[in-house]
Design an enzyme around this catalytic site. Structure first.
Site, PDB file in Angstrom:
ATOM      1  N   ARG A 274       0.793  -1.233   0.000  1.00  0.00           N
ATOM      2  CA  ARG A 274       0.000   0.000   0.000  1.00  0.00           C
ATOM      3  C   ARG A 274       0.823   1.280   0.000  1.00  0.00           C
ATOM      4  O   ARG A 274       0.480   2.243  -0.671  1.00  0.00           O
ATOM      5  CB  ARG A 274      -0.857   0.019   1.270  1.00  0.00           C
ATOM      6  CG  ARG A 274      -2.249  -0.345   0.984  1.00  0.00           C
ATOM      7  CD  ARG A 274      -3.063  -0.405   2.212  1.00  0.00           C
ATOM      8  NE  ARG A 274      -4.045  -1.447   1.947  1.00  0.00           N
ATOM      9  CZ  ARG A 274      -4.960  -1.829   2.777  1.00  0.00           C
ATOM     10  NH1 ARG A 274      -5.051  -1.276   3.958  1.00  0.00           N
ATOM     11  NH2 ARG A 274      -5.809  -2.757   2.439  1.00  0.00           N
ATOM     12  N   HIS A 335      -5.768   5.895   6.691  1.00  0.00           N
ATOM     13  CA  HIS A 335      -6.665   4.736   6.753  1.00  0.00           C
ATOM     14  C   HIS A 335      -6.534   3.934   8.044  1.00  0.00           C
ATOM     15  O   HIS A 335      -7.521   3.456   8.590  1.00  0.00           O
ATOM     16  CB  HIS A 335      -6.344   3.849   5.551  1.00  0.00           C
ATOM     17  CG  HIS A 335      -7.211   2.640   5.415  1.00  0.00           C
ATOM     18  ND1 HIS A 335      -8.571   2.725   5.207  1.00  0.00           N
ATOM     19  CD2 HIS A 335      -6.916   1.314   5.446  1.00  0.00           C
ATOM     20  CE1 HIS A 335      -9.080   1.506   5.111  1.00  0.00           C
ATOM     21  NE2 HIS A 335      -8.109   0.627   5.270  1.00  0.00           N
TER      22      HIS A 335
HETATM   23  P1  FAD Z   1     -13.439   0.144  15.483  1.00  0.00           P
HETATM   24  O1  FAD Z   1     -14.135  -0.841  14.647  1.00  0.00           O
HETATM   25  O2  FAD Z   1     -13.085   1.430  14.860  1.00  0.00           O
HETATM   26  O3  FAD Z   1     -14.339   0.440  16.754  1.00  0.00           O
HETATM   27  C1  FAD Z   1     -13.968   1.441  17.672  1.00  0.00           C
HETATM   28  C2  FAD Z   1     -15.124   1.676  18.615  1.00  0.00           C
HETATM   29  O4  FAD Z   1     -14.718   2.505  19.682  1.00  0.00           O
HETATM   30  C3  FAD Z   1     -16.307   2.363  17.970  1.00  0.00           C
HETATM   31  O5  FAD Z   1     -17.466   1.753  18.454  1.00  0.00           O
HETATM   32  C4  FAD Z   1     -16.199   3.798  18.475  1.00  0.00           C
HETATM   33  O6  FAD Z   1     -17.421   4.478  18.523  1.00  0.00           O
HETATM   34  C5  FAD Z   1     -15.677   3.534  19.867  1.00  0.00           C
HETATM   35  N1  FAD Z   1     -15.003   4.679  20.491  1.00  0.00           N
HETATM   36  C6  FAD Z   1     -13.991   5.431  20.013  1.00  0.00           C
HETATM   37  N2  FAD Z   1     -13.636   6.370  20.903  1.00  0.00           N
HETATM   38  C7  FAD Z   1     -14.455   6.215  21.972  1.00  0.00           C
HETATM   39  C8  FAD Z   1     -14.606   6.887  23.205  1.00  0.00           C
HETATM   40  N3  FAD Z   1     -13.846   7.927  23.546  1.00  0.00           N
HETATM   41  N4  FAD Z   1     -15.562   6.464  24.065  1.00  0.00           N
HETATM   42  C9  FAD Z   1     -16.370   5.427  23.747  1.00  0.00           C
HETATM   43  N5  FAD Z   1     -16.279   4.755  22.576  1.00  0.00           N
HETATM   44  C10 FAD Z   1     -15.325   5.135  21.716  1.00  0.00           C
HETATM   45  N6  FAD Z   1      -9.510  -4.023   7.883  1.00  0.00           N
HETATM   46  C11 FAD Z   1      -9.514  -5.298   7.431  1.00  0.00           C
HETATM   47  O7  FAD Z   1      -8.911  -6.177   8.036  1.00  0.00           O
HETATM   48  N7  FAD Z   1     -10.229  -5.595   6.312  1.00  0.00           N
HETATM   49  C12 FAD Z   1     -10.929  -4.677   5.601  1.00  0.00           C
HETATM   50  O8  FAD Z   1     -11.570  -5.001   4.622  1.00  0.00           O
HETATM   51  C13 FAD Z   1     -10.920  -3.337   6.068  1.00  0.00           C
HETATM   52  N8  FAD Z   1     -11.592  -2.371   5.395  1.00  0.00           N
HETATM   53  C14 FAD Z   1     -11.663  -1.106   5.942  1.00  0.00           C
HETATM   54  C15 FAD Z   1     -12.459  -0.145   5.328  1.00  0.00           C
HETATM   55  C16 FAD Z   1     -12.595   1.102   5.895  1.00  0.00           C
HETATM   56  C17 FAD Z   1     -13.448   2.136   5.221  1.00  0.00           C
HETATM   57  C18 FAD Z   1     -11.919   1.407   7.107  1.00  0.00           C
HETATM   58  C19 FAD Z   1     -12.065   2.754   7.738  1.00  0.00           C
HETATM   59  C20 FAD Z   1     -11.110   0.462   7.701  1.00  0.00           C
HETATM   60  C21 FAD Z   1     -10.972  -0.801   7.134  1.00  0.00           C
HETATM   61  N9  FAD Z   1     -10.186  -1.777   7.728  1.00  0.00           N
HETATM   62  C22 FAD Z   1     -10.195  -3.053   7.240  1.00  0.00           C
HETATM   63  C23 FAD Z   1      -9.566  -1.529   9.026  1.00  0.00           C
HETATM   64  C24 FAD Z   1     -10.477  -2.151  10.096  1.00  0.00           C
HETATM   65  O9  FAD Z   1     -11.809  -1.960   9.741  1.00  0.00           O
HETATM   66  C25 FAD Z   1     -10.233  -1.564  11.460  1.00  0.00           C
HETATM   67  O10 FAD Z   1      -8.870  -1.509  11.749  1.00  0.00           O
HETATM   68  C26 FAD Z   1     -10.917  -2.431  12.512  1.00  0.00           C
HETATM   69  O11 FAD Z   1     -12.273  -2.595  12.184  1.00  0.00           O
HETATM   70  C27 FAD Z   1     -10.766  -1.782  13.866  1.00  0.00           C
HETATM   71  O12 FAD Z   1     -11.571  -2.462  14.764  1.00  0.00           O
HETATM   72  P2  FAD Z   1     -11.627  -1.969  16.265  1.00  0.00           P
HETATM   73  O13 FAD Z   1     -12.631  -2.812  16.948  1.00  0.00           O
HETATM   74  O14 FAD Z   1     -10.276  -1.897  16.805  1.00  0.00           O
HETATM   75  O15 FAD Z   1     -12.127  -0.455  16.138  1.00  0.00           O
HETATM   76  C1  SIN Z   2      -7.878  -3.186   4.706  1.00  0.00           C
HETATM   77  O1  SIN Z   2      -7.815  -2.052   5.145  1.00  0.00           O
HETATM   78  O2  SIN Z   2      -7.263  -4.122   5.221  1.00  0.00           O
HETATM   79  C2  SIN Z   2      -8.667  -3.513   3.480  1.00  0.00           C
HETATM   80  C3  SIN Z   2      -9.331  -2.313   2.984  1.00  0.00           C
HETATM   81  C4  SIN Z   2      -9.730  -2.539   1.579  1.00  0.00           C
HETATM   82  O3  SIN Z   2     -10.762  -3.162   1.361  1.00  0.00           O
HETATM   83  O4  SIN Z   2      -8.999  -2.071   0.701  1.00  0.00           O
END
Ligand code: FAD
Ligand code: SIN
Length: 533
Positions: A274, A335
Site C-alpha cells: 500500500r 486509513h
Molecule cells: P473500530 O471498529 O473502529 O471500533 C472502535 C469503537 O470505539 C467504535 O465503536 C467507536 O465508537 C468507539 N469509540 C472510540 N472512541 C471512543 C470513546 N472515547 N468512548 C467510547 N467509545 C469510543 N480491515 C480489514 O482487516 N479488512 C478490511 O476489509 C478493512 N476495510 C476497511 C475499510 C474502511 C473504510 C476502514 C475505515 C477500515 C478498514 N479496515 C479493514 C480496518 C479495520 O476496519 C479496522 O482496523 C478495525 O475494524 C478496527 O476495529 P476496532 O474494533 O479496533 O475499532
Molecule cells: C484493509 O484495510 O485491510 C482492506 C481495505 C480494503 O478493502 O482495501
C-alpha cells in the site's frame, strides 16, 4: 459513580469480541461513543485475511505479514494471529456469519502483498457489517451485558497501582459519569480523523490511545500511519473507500493521461504494498500536474462489479459515477494506524488492569506497515485474548470511595471546530504521506501551541494523539514502511530496527523488536551506540 465487573470501551470487532468472551463473568458494560454500529469495523470492505484453504499455509501468512511490516513486526503476536485466526473465524461462522461462497467453498479474494488468495468477504464488500451483525445478534441473546450508546469516554481513572475505571460523558444529556471495574478493555479503534483526508468514520479520533498515554501507559510506533491509495476523490463526496480487492480482481490505476503507471513503480504493479502504491499516486499526480488519478474497473463488466462490489457500486452511483462505465477518481487518504497502546500477546498494557485490543493497540503485529485485511482478524483474536487475560488476572472490584471526588457533573464533549480544522490540515500537509524534519517540527509547534492545561478532556485527547504521531515521526530519522521522510529517504537497519516508544514525561525512545515493556527506555544512543545530530 457505578461499580461493575468489566468495562469495554468501543463496539467494533475488538470490543464486541472481548465482550462476548466476558459473558457469564459478572456485570459487563460496553461504552460506545455513538450508535453501537458506528465503527471502522462496520465500514470494512475487502475482508478478513485467514488461512482456510488447502492451497495456503499458516507459514505463508506469517511470512507475508512480516514482509509487509518491513522488519518491525514482533514475531510472537504474528504467530498468534495466523495460528489462532482460523479457529476464531470458524467460531464466527458457527455464530452465523455468512461469508461469500462459491458452491459450498468459501470464496477467497486477493489483496496486495498476499502470496495467496486468502481474503474472506461477505456480501461482496460488506464484510465488516456482516461481522458486526453476527456479533450483535449473539450479544442480544445473552444476559449480563449493557451497551451504553452515546457514552464518550474521556479519561481513565487510575491510582498508583492500577487502572480502576473510566470517566465518560453522555453526549445526549451532557452529564458526566464515572464507573469503576475489575478491569477496563480499550477497543476504541484508530485515529484517521486527525487527518484532513481519511477513510475513517467520525468516531475514529484516537481517544483510547490518548487516554492511555495520559494515564501513563506506554504507546509505540505512532509514526506508522497507513495511507490507503484509493479513496474516492470527488468534490462534495465523502472519502469513501474503493477497496484494494478491486485491484486484486484486476482493477488498474491510470493517470490523467490514461496511462497505467504502476508497472513503472513496482514489479507487482497494482498489487505492490500500500505505501508503494500511495506514494506512486502522489508522484504521478505531481508529474502530471493533477490532483487525482483514476481507478479503472470498467473491463471487469457490470454484472461482475454489481455482484462482487455491490456497496461500492451503489455508493458511486449516488455520486453519478457508474463504475462499469466511468473511471473512478481516487487519491490516498489516512486509513489505519499501526501504532497504539503497547500490549503483550494478551492485550495487557503497561498499566495493570488496563487491556487494549484492535486498532487502538500496538501488539507489534503490523510493524511499519499492515498487511491488507489483517486488522479484522487482529480485532477478533486479540479482543478475545484481552478478555481472557482480564478474567484470569483476577482483579478485585475497586471500592467506590476512593474515586468519589473525581467526577464533575457535566463535561464538554466537542472539540472546537477551529482546532479540529487546524489540526487536521496540519497533519495532512505536514505529517502525511511524505514528511520532512522541518515540516514535522512546524506541525508539532502548532499542535503544542493549541494545547493548554485549560483544554477539556476531549480536546486534549485529540491534540495528544496528533502530537504523538508528529513526535514519533520526528524521532524516526529514516524511511520505512508507511513512514517516508524526504530528509532521510532510506531504510536504516543499522540504527532504526526498533519500535518507537512514548510515555508521559519522557522523550521518545527506542524499544527493541520483540521487547514488549522495556525496563528502561532511553536515548537512541543507549541502544544504537550513537546519536544523530
Ligand atoms: P473500530 O471498529 O473502529 O471500533 C472502535 C469503537 O470505539 C467504535 O465503536 C467507536 O465508537 C468507539 N469509540 C472510540 N472512541 C471512543 C470513546 N472515547 N468512548 C467510547 N467509545 C469510543 N480491515 C480489514 O482487516 N479488512 C478490511 O476489509 C478493512 N476495510 C476497511 C475499510 C474502511 C473504510 C476502514 C475505515 C477500515 C478498514 N479496515 C479493514 C480496518 C479495520 O476496519 C479496522 O482496523 C478495525 O475494524 C478496527 O476495529 P476496532 O474494533 O479496533 O475499532
Ligand atoms: C484493509 O484495510 O485491510 C482492506 C481495505 C480494503 O478493502 O482495501
Amino acid at each position: 459513580m457505578e461499580r461493575v465487573d468489566y468495562i469495554v470501551i468501543g463496539s467494533g470487532i475488538a470490543g464486541l469480541r472481548a465482550t462476548l468472551e466476558l459473558v457469564g463473568h459478572g456485570e459487563i458494560v460496553v461504552l460506545t461513543k455513538e450508535r453501537v454500529t458506528q465503527s471502522s469495523t462496520e465500514y470494512a470492505q475487502g475482508g478478513v485475511a485467514v488461512v482456510m484453504s488447502d492451497d495456503d499455509d499458516i507459514s505463508l501468512h506469517y511470512e507475508d505479514t512480516l514482509r509487509a511490516g518491513a522488519g518491525l513486526c514482533d514475531p510472537d503476536p504474528v504467530k498468534v494471529l495466523v495460528e489462532e485466526g482460523p479457529t476464531y473465524i470458524e467460531e464466527l461462522i458457527g455464530w452465523g456469519a455468512r461469508f461469500d461462497r462459491v458452491g459450498d467453498q468459501l470464496e477467497l479474494g486477493q489483496e496486495a502483498a498476499h502470496s495467496r488468495r486468502r481474503i474472506l468477504h461477505a456480501r461482496g464488500d460488506s464484510t465488516g457489517r456482516e461481522i458486526v451483525r453476527t456479533m450483535l445478534g449473539r450479544l442480544r441473546r445473552v444476559d449480563g451485558v449493557q451497551v451504553r450508546q452515546h457514552a464518550l469516554s474521556l479519561q481513565l481513572l487510575t491510582d498508583d497501582r492500577r487502572c480502576l475505571g473510566v470517566r465518560y460523558v453522555d453526549t445526549i444529556t451532557g452529564e458526566c459519569h464515572a464507573m469503576v471495574a475489575r478491569a477496563v478493555i480499550l477497543a476504541t479503534g484508530g485515529a484517521g480523523q486527525v487527518f484532513a483526508q481519511t477513510t475513517n468514520p467520525d468516531v475514529a479520533t484516537g481517544d483510547g490511545i490518548a487516554m492511555a498515554y495520559r494515564a501513563g501507559a506506554l504507546v509505540a510506533d505512532m509514526e506508522f500511519v497507513q495511507f490507503h491509495p484509493t479513496a474516492l476523490n470527488l468534490p462534495g463526496a465523502p472519502r469513501f473507500l474503493l477497496s484494494e480487492a478491486m485491484r486484486g480482481e484486476g482493477g488498474r490505476l491510470r493517470n490523467s493521461r490514461g496511462e497505467a503507471f504502476m508497472p513503472r513503480y513496482h514489479p507487482r504493479a497494482e498489487m505492490a504494498p500500500r505505501d508503494v502504491v500511495a506514494r506512486a499516486i502522489i508522484s504521478e499526480m505531481e508529474r502530471t500536474g493533477t490532483a487525482t488519478v483514476f481507478l479503472d474497473v470498467r473491463h471487469l463488466g457490470a454484472s461482475f462489479l454489481k455482484r462482487r462490489f455491490p456497496r461500492i457500486y451503489r455508493t458511486c452511483l449516488k455520486y453519478n459515477l457508474d463504475i462499469a462505465r466511468d473511471l473512478i477518481p481516487v487519491s490516498p487518504a489516512a486509513h489505519y494506524i499501526m501504532g497504539g497502546v503497547r500490549t503483550d500477546v494478551f492485550g495487557r498494557t503497561s498499566i495493570p488492569g488496563l487491556y487494549a485490543a484492535g486498532e487502538v493497540a500496538c501488539s507489534g503485529i503490523h510493524g511499519a506497515n499492515r498487511l491488507a485485511s489483517n486488522s479484522l482478524l487482529e480485532g477478533l483474536v486479540f479482543g478475545a485474548r484481552a478478555a481472557q487475560a482480564a478474567k484470569e488476572d483476577g482483579w478485585e472490584r475497586p471500592s467506590l470511595g476512593r474515586l468519589a471526588h473525581r467526577c464533575d457533573e457535566r463535561a464538554s464533549w466537542r472539540v472546537p471546530d477551529q482546532i479540529v480544522q487546524r489540526v487536521r490540515e496540519a497533519m495532512w500537509q505536514k505529517v502525511g504521506l511524505i514528511r520532512s524534519g522541518r515540516e514535522l517540527q512546524q506541525a508539532l509547534a502548532l499542535l503544542e501551541g493549541l494545547d493548554s492545561p485549560a483544554s477539556d478532556d476531549v480536546t486534549r485527547n485529540f491534540l495528544t494523539v496528533a502530537q504523538l504521531i508528529a513526535r514519533a515521526a520526528l524521532f524516526r530519522r529514516e524511511s520505512r514502511g508507511s513512514h517516508y521522510r524526504t530528509d532521510y529517504p532510506h531504510r536504516d537497519d543499522e540504527r532504526w530496527l526498533v519500535h518507537s516508544g512514548q510515555q508521559r514525561g519522557r522523550s521518545p525512545f527506542p524499544i527493541p523488536v520483540g521487547d514488549v515493556f522495556p525496563e528502561a527506555g532511553g536515548d537512541i544512543s543507549q541502544v544504537m551506540g550513537r546519536t544523530d545530530s
